[in-house]
Each structure stands twice: as C-alpha cells, then as structure tokens.
Design a protein around this motif. Structure first.
Motif, PDB file in Angstrom:
ATOM      1  N   ALA A   1       0.832  -1.210   0.000  1.00  0.00           N
ATOM      2  CA  ALA A   1       0.000   0.000   0.000  1.00  0.00           C
ATOM      3  C   ALA A   1       0.862   1.253   0.000  1.00  0.00           C
ATOM      4  CB  ALA A   1      -0.930  -0.002   1.215  1.00  0.00           C
ATOM      5  N   ARG A   2       1.977   1.199   0.727  1.00  0.00           N
ATOM      6  CA  ARG A   2       2.880   2.358   0.792  1.00  0.00           C
ATOM      7  C   ARG A   2       3.431   2.687  -0.591  1.00  0.00           C
ATOM      8  NH1 ARG A   2       5.593   5.753  -0.235  1.00  0.00           N
ATOM      9  NH2 ARG A   2       7.313   6.794   0.851  1.00  0.00           N
ATOM     10  N   GLN A   3       3.758   1.679  -1.371  1.00  0.00           N
ATOM     11  CA  GLN A   3       4.279   1.892  -2.721  1.00  0.00           C
ATOM     12  C   GLN A   3       3.176   2.348  -3.674  1.00  0.00           C
ATOM     13  OE1 GLN A   3       7.292   1.922  -3.684  1.00  0.00           O
ATOM     14  NE2 GLN A   3       8.446   0.884  -2.080  1.00  0.00           N
ATOM     15  N   ARG A   4       1.969   1.812  -3.468  1.00  0.00           N
ATOM     16  CA  ARG A   4       0.881   2.064  -4.406  1.00  0.00           C
ATOM     17  C   ARG A   4       0.233   3.430  -4.224  1.00  0.00           C
ATOM     18  NH1 ARG A   4      -1.607  -1.934  -3.087  1.00  0.00           N
ATOM     19  NH2 ARG A   4      -3.191  -1.088  -1.678  1.00  0.00           N
ATOM     20  N   MET A   5      -0.084   3.807  -2.983  1.00  0.00           N
ATOM     21  CA  MET A   5      -0.888   5.006  -2.752  1.00  0.00           C
ATOM     22  C   MET A   5      -0.102   6.207  -2.247  1.00  0.00           C
ATOM     23  SD  MET A   5      -2.818   4.136   0.881  1.00  0.00           S
ATOM     24  CE  MET A   5      -3.468   5.787   1.074  1.00  0.00           C
ATOM     25  N   ARG A   6       1.142   5.996  -1.772  1.00  0.00           N
ATOM     26  CA  ARG A   6       1.951   7.080  -1.206  1.00  0.00           C
ATOM     27  C   ARG A   6       1.122   7.908  -0.239  1.00  0.00           C
ATOM     28  NH1 ARG A   6       6.998   7.014  -3.406  1.00  0.00           N
ATOM     29  NH2 ARG A   6       7.114   5.897  -5.365  1.00  0.00           N
TER      30      ARG A   6
END
Length: 238
Positions: free
Chosen positions: A40-45
């Motif tokens: 999620a950290r990589q996808r949504m920042r």
C-alpha cells in the motif's frame, strides 16, 4: 482531505478507524499486516500512516525502521498499541514516528493525532518560490499562480462561486399525518440541516446534537439521510 493508510491486524480496529476517517472526508486504505502495508505504501503514497505495533508477521516498530532506513519514511506515522511500554513508544519516536496512540483509541484523540500529523506536511512560507525586487536587496514571496479554465475565460478575474443554500433553518411540516411519520420527517430535515452546516462531519454533528456517534450513525441510516450530501456541498463550494 488526505490519503491515510491504517495498518492493524484487528478487523474491528480497522473498520472503526476507517469509518471515522471516512466520515471526516479522508480516503482510507487498510492493511492487516506488514506485507500489505508495504504494498500500500508503494501504491498510494499516503499522507499519513496509522501503524499498529504488535502484528503477527512483522511488528510495527520493525516496519518503521525498514521504511526509515530505505528512505520511505516521507510521511508522518502515528503508532498505535494497547500493550506497548514507554520504552517502545520512545524507541518508535526516535526512529521517526510522529506520535503514539494508546488503545482503546478515543475518537477525539484519533482526530487530534491525525490533524497534528497532517499539519506537519503543510507547506511553509520557505517552500514558496521567491524573487528579488529590482533595485532592492529584499527577497519577497512570489504567489503561485495556476492557469485554470476560469482564469483563461475571465482574464484572471475571479468568478463568484455559486452558493448552495442547502437545507433551511426554518421549514414547514405537514402535521396532518401519523405522529411517527411526522417525527421521522422532522428528524430527517433536522439532521440534514446540521450535516450541511458542519460540512458532513459526523464528529461535529454528534457534538452539536448531543448524540453518541454510533447511535447518530444508526439513526441517520434509519431515516435514510444521505451522508455524502454535506461533503458534496462543501467540495462544490471549495
């Protein structure tokens, strides 16, 4: 509003925090373990992360260290736990956590922590482009201008926004009907008025009407109140 990532292995906690933050107008992504949090950290920042300390695969402090060492700790992180010691909270803060929330988490503490965390990302005057006035040794801020369709059509003139009056404080009700129907009609108008007035914030409506938030939410659902109406009115006026 902000994009917020909630990381907690307890379904009840995830659902509760998601409901509260959604009611405040935020976009919420949920993760039940560190693996999902990484993705999620990589996808949504995210603009902010609510991170549980005790999780089955990788604990929150270890994940926090991982983000910090890899340069991914670019957002404020609020740690959460019902069993953490003071030493754990201090360690997380030293690594880079913005603050710490102790479970059970009250709505007031949650919203204050989120507000404080998001305030950290607010651009300061130092981030505003500057220019030097001719003949002067003074550096002054340059206003950031964005060419919009409205500006192009009006030569830079600001067009007054369309004002949505929303529900009126004074309304006329039909009393020649069963008491239950008349009461439901009044209550629906009453809550729609306060939702519009408070910008769709369930928190402020609960405080204004004196109802406990969970009871208020059930009441609005029962009356068929459109919970997104106040938020749409606020967005259109912004």
């Amino acid at each position: 509003m902000a994009n917020i990532l909630v990381v907690d292995d307890e379904l009840g906690i995830r659902d509760l925090l998601s409901e509260i933050l959604n009611d405040e107008g935020h976009t919420v992504e949920l993760a039940e373990n560190a693996a999902q949090a990484r993705a999620a950290r990589q996808r949504m920042r995210p603009d902010l992360v609510l991170l549980d300390i005790w999780m089955p695969d990788t604990d929150g402090v270890t994940l926090l260290k991982e983000w910090s060492s890899s340069g991914l700790l670019s957002m404020p992180v609020v740690m959460m736990s019902g069993h953490a010691t003071i030493e754990t909270a201090v360690e997380a803060t030293k690594i880079g956590a913005h603050s710490f929330l102790e479970k059970p988490i009250t709505m007031q503490k949650l919203l204050k922590a989120v507000e404080a965390g998001l305030a950290r990302n607010t651009p300061s005057l130092a981030a505003v482009p500057t220019a030097r006035k001719p003949g002067m040794g003074v550096v002054v801020p340059m206003p950031v201008q964005e060419l919009t369709v409205e500006a192009a059509m009006t030569g830079g003139q600001t067009v007054p926004p369309v004002v949505d009056m929303g529900p009126q404080a004074r309304q006329v009700f039909e009393l020649d009907k069963p008491l239950r129907d008349a009461r439901d009609e009044f209550e629906k108008c009453y809550f729609e008025f306060h939702l519009a007035k408070e910008g769709g914030s369930m928190t402020r409506v609960a405080e204004k009407t004196g109802l406990e938030r969970t009871h208020l939410y059930r009441k609005l659902k029962q009356l068929g109140v459109d919970l997104s109406r106040g938020k749409r009115n606020t967005s259109s006026a912004a």
